[in-house]
Design a protein around this motif. Structure first.
Motif, PDB file in Angstrom:
ATOM      1  N   GLN A  90      -5.903   6.881  -0.468  1.00 18.97           N
ATOM      2  CA  GLN A  90      -6.595   6.725  -1.747  1.00 18.97           C
ATOM      3  C   GLN A  90      -6.930   5.268  -2.049  1.00 18.97           C
ATOM      4  O   GLN A  90      -7.359   4.957  -3.148  1.00 18.97           O
ATOM      5  CB  GLN A  90      -5.714   7.269  -2.877  1.00 18.97           C
ATOM      6  N   SER A  91      -6.750   4.370  -1.090  1.00 17.93           N
ATOM      7  CA  SER A  91      -6.880   2.939  -1.343  1.00 17.93           C
ATOM      8  C   SER A  91      -8.106   2.339  -0.662  1.00 17.93           C
ATOM      9  O   SER A  91      -8.273   2.463   0.549  1.00 17.93           O
ATOM     10  CB  SER A  91      -5.626   2.226  -0.824  1.00 17.93           C
TER      11      SER A  91
ATOM     12  N   ILE B 260       0.863  -1.182   0.000  1.00 19.29           N
ATOM     13  CA  ILE B 260       0.000   0.000   0.000  1.00 19.29           C
ATOM     14  C   ILE B 260       0.897   1.230   0.000  1.00 19.29           C
ATOM     15  O   ILE B 260       1.678   1.434   0.926  1.00 19.29           O
ATOM     16  CB  ILE B 260      -0.950  -0.019   1.210  1.00 19.29           C
TER      17      ILE B 260
END
Length: 65
Positions: free
Chosen positions: A45-46, A40
């Motif tokens: 933004q994930s 990550i």
């Protein structure tokens, strides 16, 4: 040959086998029994980071036993 990696049972962060505690959460509960691997880079933004409750960039195990 690749070195063994351990996963933290608390935050799923991947660490090298020579570490005694997780550098992210400080837990000493580390295990070789994990599956799946995700890197990550931008947790803000994930969707995966959101589901895993990850707030810091890094390498994480998807499933820790």
């Amino acid at each position: 040959m690749a070195s063994k990696r351990l996963a933290c049972r608390e935050c799923h962060h991947i660490v090298s086998a020579d570490q005694n505690a997780c550098p992210h959460c400080g837990s000493s509960s580390l295990t070789e029994d994990w599956a799946g691997y995700v890197v990550i880079t931008h947790p803000e933004q994930s969707e995966i980071a959101e589901k895993m409750e990850v707030t810091e960039p890094g390498e994480y195990a998807l499933k820790v036993r």
